[in-house]
Enzyme design. Structure first.
Site, PDB file in Angstrom:
ATOM      1  N   GLU A 145     -12.816  15.396   3.029  1.00  0.00           N
ATOM      2  CA  GLU A 145     -13.559  14.415   3.916  1.00  0.00           C
ATOM      3  C   GLU A 145     -12.772  14.115   5.236  1.00  0.00           C
ATOM      4  OE1 GLU A 145     -13.465  14.237   0.716  1.00  0.00           O
ATOM      5  OE2 GLU A 145     -15.667  14.728   0.281  1.00  0.00           O
ATOM      6  N   HIS A 175     -19.698   6.687  -7.546  1.00  0.00           N
ATOM      7  CA  HIS A 175     -20.815   7.486  -6.376  1.00  0.00           C
ATOM      8  C   HIS A 175     -21.840   6.521  -6.388  1.00  0.00           C
ATOM      9  CE1 HIS A 175     -18.517  10.747  -8.318  1.00  0.00           C
ATOM     10  NE2 HIS A 175     -18.918  11.499  -7.112  1.00  0.00           N
TER      11      HIS A 175
END
Lengths: 333, 371
Positions: free
Chosen positions: A70, A139
């Protein structure tokens, strides 16, 4: 005009902007899928298929599968934006922002300011957020208050397919960094959406219901909950205003105050952690500016201050629901 | 007995309307009601508007409570004379309800009425209501409007006419690529539209800029046009509120646009957030702004009107009517003075630039009379 899902609306916005402006490129983990393999190309189109099909139109030069890092995705996108591209980077889950937050907090958000307004960073970061999919605590978070807190980033939380398209096109055309947040539960929500390209300006909240007795303020996924409760109250003879914030930064303060003053009774529904979230921020704003118009304490419907539970019964208990919003409304009506 | 009872039903204002709710009754049970008097106030998804009584009669029974949404065509009231017994009224109501079928989307009757045709580079969206009638009507909306502006007119007139309402280029669901907004060019598009739809004779009804287009069409394509009904037309005088056009184009937010739209009506309470949003949504489509600018440049020059259609209009050899709201803030109603005597002029009190929505039934009467 035709009926499109939230997911289709996002895909169409990307397709149309890529067609209009060759500087628009997309990048992220498996935004196409299949890069570097002999297997099926465009295998994924993003983890839930939102970017499916773009590869066929614009090829690997503009639909870029990245390694699983990321930090690199956001570094690459922000750097590319500085050199004149308009990248749309996808961060699969907003929860992964942890490893690349410095890129946003200290680099992307600061470029325009640190370079005396001479640098623009037209990068859009698309990311998935929110609970309800039994995806557990790493998540399922919302985290939009963290970005809203930082000056220099715009934060967009579309609640429906129409807004999803117009706000994404606006994000891509905007010269500042934008975090564009897609709630997992909304992808299949459908609505009439124009086939043409159109924009929705930032900082303009949307009234989705008009009423006299109580005001609900929602954002992203919670707008749908507010609408349903408003409709239920209507059948009981009480009319409710519902305000969809659409963007958290910039925030349409005028509409928030207008909506609050209209009825004097306010319920704010926010799926993010309850401390220092959007509900507390709006509540402070309303108390400061419109205190004399309030007829009852402001109610905030939020989860408790805990990680998002994995257990389905616990997660259901955790999230704001129609029932909780309805009960909160009844307490002050 | 029940033959003497009259069913009053939920009206259909525009193709998209499926349901409506009664906000307020303006008549009580037992009242004698004249045709054209305000009977109820009705709220739809889009508007709140007064419904005029479609018939003369005594209001015997209200059949719907306020604030409850009912489908279009539902029985909302029963008219009759005072001698009718309650049992007969109840019987009439239950028979109506038994036979009532909610118009459903699946049957396709709804969807088929919006159509698109392609004329060269542009696609024109239009609605068609009414079939196999002898005569045709074509509605042309004004600057920034769309075919839904005729929601109180088209359905009503479709009982006697084949009615067509178009979205002008740059508007509604038509293509947003207007480079030439001149009346000549638009008149040609109207003519082409009629040719493609095999319309050989048509009554034109136009509003404002659309009325200017109607006059131009009648002048350029004489055989096609049977009559003209012009609502607050451009082209009959110098004055026009050019700031309206400018501000309509530049307004980006609800707060900027609302006061602009309020100028259109005598009763500006009619402007809801939904209406403002709908106009904003339209304005935000790519191509709309430049299309509107190109049309505006044809309507005004240096804050005055750019078209003088007075001579053309006076020379036309077809029936012409003009309707104007007395309190029109955009184009002054005194432009209707000093025209050819054959032209029927109706100036409506307490009415702004949108006579066809503010005083729909009066406008519809004029359209019918223009023969």
């Amino acid at each position: 005009m035709s009926i499109k899902s939230y997911k289709d609306a996002i895909n169409e916005a990307l397709l149309q902007e890529m067609k209009k402006d060759e500087n628009v490129v997309i990048m992220g983990e498996d935004v196409a899928g299949g890069a570097g393999t002999n297997g099926e190309q465009d295998a994924w189109g993003g983890v839930l298929g939102v970017t499916k099909g773009l590869l066929g139109h614009y090829g690997r030069e503009r639909v870029i599968d990245t390694p699983i890092t990321e930090t690199a995705i956001l570094g690459m996108a922000s750097g590319a934006a500085l050199t004149g591209l308009r990248p749309v980077a996808e961060l699969m889950f907003v929860d992964f922002m942890g490893v690349c937050f410095d890129q946003i907090l200290n680099q992307t958000a600061k470029f325009r300011y640190m370079f005396g307004g001479k640098a623009v960073t037209p990068v859009t970061i698309r990311t998935m957020y929110g609970g309800g999919l039994r995806a557990a605590s790493q998540h399922s978070q919302c985290l939009y208050p963290m970005f809203t807190h930082v000056p220099g980033i715009k934060v967009v939380v579309p609640s429906c397919a129409y807004d999803a398209k117009g706000l994404l096109i606006q994000s891509i055309r905007d010269d500042d960094p934008v975090i564009y947040m897609e709630h997992k539960n909304l992808y299949d929500v459908t609505q009439e959406v124009p086939d043409e390209s159109y924009t929705i300006p930032f900082g303009e909240a949307n009234f989705t219901r008009e009423g006299k007795d109580i005001t609900f303020i929602g954002m992203g996924q919670t707008v749908g909950i507010c609408n349903k409760v408003a409709d239920k109250l209507k059948s009981e003879g009480k009319s409710a205003t519902v305000l969809d914030l659409r963007t958290l930064s910039p925030l349409d303060e005028d509409s928030v105050l207008e909506a609050a003053e209209e009825t004097g009774r306010v319920v704010i529904v926010d799926e993010s952690y309850p401390r220092c979230n959007i509900a507390t921020d709006l509540s402070a704003l309303i108390c400061q500016e419109s205190f004399s118009s309030l007829k009852a304490p402001i109610k905030m419907v939020t989860p408790p201050h805990t990680p998002v539970p994995f257990s389905p019964p616990l997660e259901d208990l955790y999230l704001p629901s129609e029932e909780k919003v309805y009960n909160a409304a009844k307490e002050i009506l | 007995m029940s033959e003497s009872l009259i069913a009053i039903t939920m009206p259909k204002w525009g193709l998209a309307m499926k349901e409506g709710a009664i906000l307020q009754w303006l008549k009580n049970e037992g009242d004698e009601v004249k045709k054209g008097e305000i009977l109820v106030e009705i709220e739809t998804d889009k508007v709140v508007n007064e419904m005029e009584s479609p018939e003369d009669g005594r209001l015997l029974k209200k059949c719907v409570e306020t604030d409850i949404r009912v489908p279009v065509g539902s029985l909302i009231a029963v008219y009759g004379n005072e001698n009718i017994s309650d049992e007969d009224i109840e019987k009439f109501i239950s028979e109506f309800k038994e036979n009532f079928v909610v118009e459903d989307d699946e049957s396709g009757s709804e969807k088929d009425k919006y159509e698109k045709i392609t004329l060269g580079e542009i696609e024109i969206n239009f609605s068609k209501i009414g079939e196999e009638k002898e005569k045709n009507i074509l509605f042309i909306h004004g600057f920034g409007g769309d075919l839904n502006n005729w929601m109180f007119n088209q359905e009503d007139l479709s009982k006697d006419y084949n009615t067509f309402a178009i979205d002008l280029p740059g508007h509604g669901q038509s293509s947003k690529n207007v480079t030439d907004g001149s009346l000549k060019n638009m008149a040609k598009i109207v003519n082409d539209f009629c040719a493609q739809n095999n319309i050989t004779k048509v009554k034109l009804v136009g509003h404002s800029y659309g009325a200017g287009i109607a006059i131009q069409t009648a002048s350029d394509f004489k055989d096609l046009i049977e009559s003209l009904t012009l609502i607050s037309p451009i082209g009959l005088g110098n004055e026009i509120d050019s700031s309206y056009l400018e501000n309509f184009i530049t307004a980006e937010s609800r707060r900027d646009l609302k006061p602009v739209l309020e100028k259109l009506y005598n009763n500006s309470d009619i402007i809801t957030r939904d209406m403002v949003n709908e106009v904003l949504n339209y304005k935000r489509i790519d191509g709309v702004e430049s299309s509107l600018k190109n049309m505006k440049d044809e309507i005004v020059k240096s804050d005055l009107q750019n078209n003088d259609l007075k001579d053309i209009l006076n020379l036309l050899d077809i029936p012409v009517s003009i309707v104007w709201g007395k309190d029109d803030n955009i184009i002054p109603s005194n432009h209707s003075e000093k025209l050819n005597e054959k032209i029927l002029v109706e100036v409506i009190e307490s009415c702004g630039h949108m006579a066809h929505t503010e005083h729909a039934s009066k406008v519809n009467e004029v359209i019918k009379k223009t023969n």
